[in-house]
Design a protein around this motif. Structure first.
Motif, short mmCIF file in Angstrom:
data_model
loop_
_atom_site.label_atom_id
_atom_site.label_comp_id
_atom_site.label_asym_id
_atom_site.label_seq_id
_atom_site.Cartn_x
_atom_site.Cartn_y
_atom_site.Cartn_z
N VAL A 252 -28.95 12.28 24.03
CA VAL A 252 -29.34 11.12 23.21
C VAL A 252 -30.76 11.29 22.69
N TYR A 253 -31.65 11.84 23.52
CA TYR A 253 -33.03 12.04 23.10
C TYR A 253 -33.11 13.05 21.94
N ILE A 254 -32.35 14.14 22.04
CA ILE A 254 -32.37 15.14 20.97
C ILE A 254 -31.84 14.55 19.67
N ILE A 255 -30.76 13.76 19.77
CA ILE A 255 -30.21 13.12 18.57
C ILE A 255 -31.22 12.17 17.95
N ALA A 256 -31.92 11.41 18.80
CA ALA A 256 -32.93 10.48 18.28
C ALA A 256 -34.09 11.22 17.61
N VAL A 257 -34.49 12.37 18.18
CA VAL A 257 -35.57 13.16 17.58
C VAL A 257 -35.15 13.67 16.20
N ILE A 258 -33.93 14.19 16.09
CA ILE A 258 -33.44 14.69 14.81
C ILE A 258 -33.35 13.55 13.79
N TYR A 259 -32.85 12.41 14.23
CA TYR A 259 -32.71 11.26 13.33
C TYR A 259 -34.06 10.81 12.81
N SER A 260 -35.03 10.66 13.71
CA SER A 260 -36.35 10.20 13.28
C SER A 260 -37.07 11.24 12.43
N SER A 261 -36.85 12.51 12.72
CA SER A 261 -37.52 13.56 11.94
C SER A 261 -37.01 13.61 10.51
N LEU A 262 -35.72 13.36 10.32
CA LEU A 262 -35.14 13.46 8.98
C LEU A 262 -35.36 12.20 8.15
N LEU A 263 -35.43 11.04 8.80
CA LEU A 263 -35.49 9.78 8.05
C LEU A 263 -36.86 9.13 8.02
N ILE A 264 -37.71 9.45 8.99
CA ILE A 264 -39.03 8.81 9.06
C ILE A 264 -40.09 9.85 8.73
N PRO A 265 -40.71 9.78 7.55
CA PRO A 265 -41.72 10.80 7.19
C PRO A 265 -43.03 10.58 7.94
N ASN A 266 -43.75 11.65 8.13
CA ASN A 266 -45.12 11.56 8.66
C ASN A 266 -45.98 12.61 7.99
N GLN A 268 -47.28 15.26 9.24
CA GLN A 268 -47.21 16.59 9.83
C GLN A 268 -46.27 17.48 9.03
N GLN A 269 -46.45 18.78 9.17
CA GLN A 269 -45.61 19.75 8.49
C GLN A 269 -45.10 20.77 9.51
N GLY A 270 -43.90 21.31 9.24
CA GLY A 270 -43.37 22.38 10.08
C GLY A 270 -43.09 21.93 11.51
N LEU A 271 -43.52 22.77 12.45
CA LEU A 271 -43.28 22.48 13.86
C LEU A 271 -44.01 21.22 14.31
N GLY A 272 -45.19 20.98 13.73
CA GLY A 272 -45.93 19.77 14.08
C GLY A 272 -45.17 18.50 13.74
N HIS A 273 -44.35 18.56 12.67
CA HIS A 273 -43.55 17.39 12.28
C HIS A 273 -42.54 17.06 13.38
N TRP A 274 -41.89 18.08 13.93
CA TRP A 274 -40.88 17.84 14.97
C TRP A 274 -41.53 17.43 16.28
N ILE A 275 -42.69 18.00 16.60
CA ILE A 275 -43.38 17.60 17.83
C ILE A 275 -43.83 16.15 17.74
N ALA A 276 -44.36 15.77 16.57
CA ALA A 276 -44.79 14.38 16.39
C ALA A 276 -43.61 13.42 16.48
N SER A 277 -42.46 13.81 15.90
CA SER A 277 -41.28 12.95 15.98
C SER A 277 -40.79 12.82 17.41
N ALA A 278 -40.80 13.94 18.16
CA ALA A 278 -40.38 13.88 19.56
C ALA A 278 -41.29 12.97 20.38
N PHE A 279 -42.59 13.05 20.11
CA PHE A 279 -43.54 12.19 20.83
C PHE A 279 -43.32 10.73 20.47
N ASN A 280 -43.03 10.45 19.20
CA ASN A 280 -42.81 9.07 18.77
C ASN A 280 -41.56 8.48 19.43
N VAL A 281 -40.49 9.29 19.52
CA VAL A 281 -39.26 8.82 20.18
C VAL A 281 -39.53 8.54 21.66
#
Length: 439
Positions: A252-266, A268-281
């Motif tokens: 569920v956590y991985i799905i939430a990270v993917i969902y937030s990374s694709l739909l909620i912009p921030n 960050q770019q590249g790997l930092g974008h995914w790390i920031a999304s994971a931290f936000n979730v």
């Protein structure tokens, strides 16, 4: 070798190898029960006491169900009522195993069931397992013959084995993962509905009588939904086990990270974008859990305030209450220390209006012109609101000239201006707006 003997031997072999593994015990039960069913159908198909029409249907598993088989065996096959109850109990276990749930009985019950099947079929399999573990009381009720009482040494080993089995079940569970999603989702919905009912109850408790009774009704409904939610979570934990539950939470956590990374912009770019999304979730989940816990701890005081208008007394550090009884109401007078008084001028200087101060502090101001610059060739995002996570409505290329129509707004440590370019209006950060001198 006929199917009855082969299935019976396979069931006895699985039982010998199962130990206390619930999954292996369930497979042994399937083989043993299959042997008994084949024996009953064969017996009914060749028994002259059975009506001809029933004999023809005995081998058809679609036409003759298990209850009909037991009825005929009891009428024409000499099956006793006690044996029928034993078979029905084990059949309920078998149905759960066949539908993907774990075996919820004990090893002793299967051992007694295997002995009963051998007696009913007249087939004796060597190396029958001994009834040394499990619920001896329940096994005695199921077994056709009483079993011997184990010694103290065997009982001590059985207690230790039961404790290990309990720990193993708590970690590994006793059900298949695919069958418990509905319970987990149901528990989550129960908690969500309980939260909604609790919020409405706090509002309804403030109404005048008799309407405030509605608040108490919803408060009782909140407790009921919370009970079902907790019971569902305990059931999921016991059926799935800690290991499987952690795996599901990770999914569920991985799905939430993917969902937030694709739909909620921030930003960050590249790997930092995914790390920031994971931290936000993760931060959102922790905040939700802590908020729910805080609401539970504050529930008594919140309900009291909603129903009576009074809150629990708050102790002030350094203030002693006579007789440990708080004053009502509690009032504190603040007296300034003369040594700490600061002399001020009688006529304070006039301060400029906020709009004037902002306009004089910088070049950008409402009505001025500006150019997009400093984006390194990238387009500047124009958002619907002066917020970093607001929806992007346009992207303005480098060197595009715009008109400042509103602002500034401070949000998230950045300054935002509302700009207009042709037919596009939105908010941009000031760091990429270069003022034009001829504005």
């Amino acid at each position: 070798m006929d199917t009855v003997t082969s299935k019976l031997e396979r069931g006895i072999q699985r039982l010998n190898e199962a130990g206390q593994d619930t999954d292996a015990l369930g497979q042994a039960l399937l083989s043993l029960h299959g042997a008994l069913e084949d024996h009953f159908r064969s017996h009914l198909a060749t028994n002259p006491a059975v009506p001809t029409e029933q004999r023809q249907l005995a081998q058809d598993r679609q036409q003759m169900q298990w209850k009909q088989i037991l009825d005929l065996m009891q009428e024409c096959g000499g099956l006793s009522e006690r044996e029928r109850r034993t078979i029905q109990t084990m059949n309920s276990y078998r149905q759960k195993v066949a539908h993907g749930d774990g075996f919820t009985g004990t090893r002793s019950e299967i051992e007694a069931y295997a002995a009963l099947i051998q007696r009913l079929t007249g087939i004796t399999i060597s190396q029958m397992p001994s009834n040394s573990q499990g619920d001896t009381k329940k096994a005695t009720a199921l077994a056709p013959k009483p079993t011997a009482t184990p010694s103290k040494l065997v009982k001590a080993k059985s207690d230790s084995s039961d404790q290990q089995r309990w720990i193993k079940r708590l970690w590994s569970g006793q059900g298949k993962p695919a069958t418990r999603w509905k319970t987990l989702i149901g528990s989550t919905l129960a908690f969500g509905l309980a939260t909604i009912c609790y919020s409405f109850a706090l509002s309804a408790l403030r109404w005048d009588m008799p309407y405030s009774i509605i608040g108490w009704v919803f408060l009782a409904l909140t407790l009921l939904l919370s009970f079902f939610g907790v019971r569902g979570l305990i059931r999921v934990l016991w059926q799935l086990g800690i290991k499987r539950l952690l795996i599901r939470i990770g999914m569920v956590y991985i799905i939430a990270v993917i969902y937030s990374s694709l739909l909620i912009p921030n930003n960050q770019q590249g790997l930092g974008h995914w790390i920031a999304s994971a931290f936000n979730v993760f931060q959102t989940g922790v905040a939700a859990i802590s908020g729910f816990g805080q609401a539970m701890s504050d529930a008594p005081d919140s309900i009291r305030f909603a129903s009576t208008g009074e809150r629990s007394a708050v102790r002030v550090p350094g203030v002693a209450w006579e007789g440990d009884i708080p004053p009502t109401p509690l009032s504190i007078n603040l007296i300034a220390d003369e040594a700490a008084l600061v002399t001020v001028e009688e006529q304070p200087t006039e301060r400029p209006a906020p709009t004037e101060a902002i306009q004089s502090a910088g070049v950008l101001q409402i009505g001025s012109r500006a150019r997009i610059n400093g984006t390194d060739g990238s387009a500047l995002r124009v958002r619907e609101q002066p917020e970093s996570d607001a929806r992007i409505i346009a992207r303005l290329p480098e060197q595009t000239e715009v008109t400042i129509i509103d602002g500034p707004r401070l949000n998230g440590g950045r300054t935002w201006w509302r700009v207009r370019s042709d037919t596009i209006e939105g908010w941009c950060v000031d760091e990429f707006l270069e003022p034009l001198t001829n504005s």
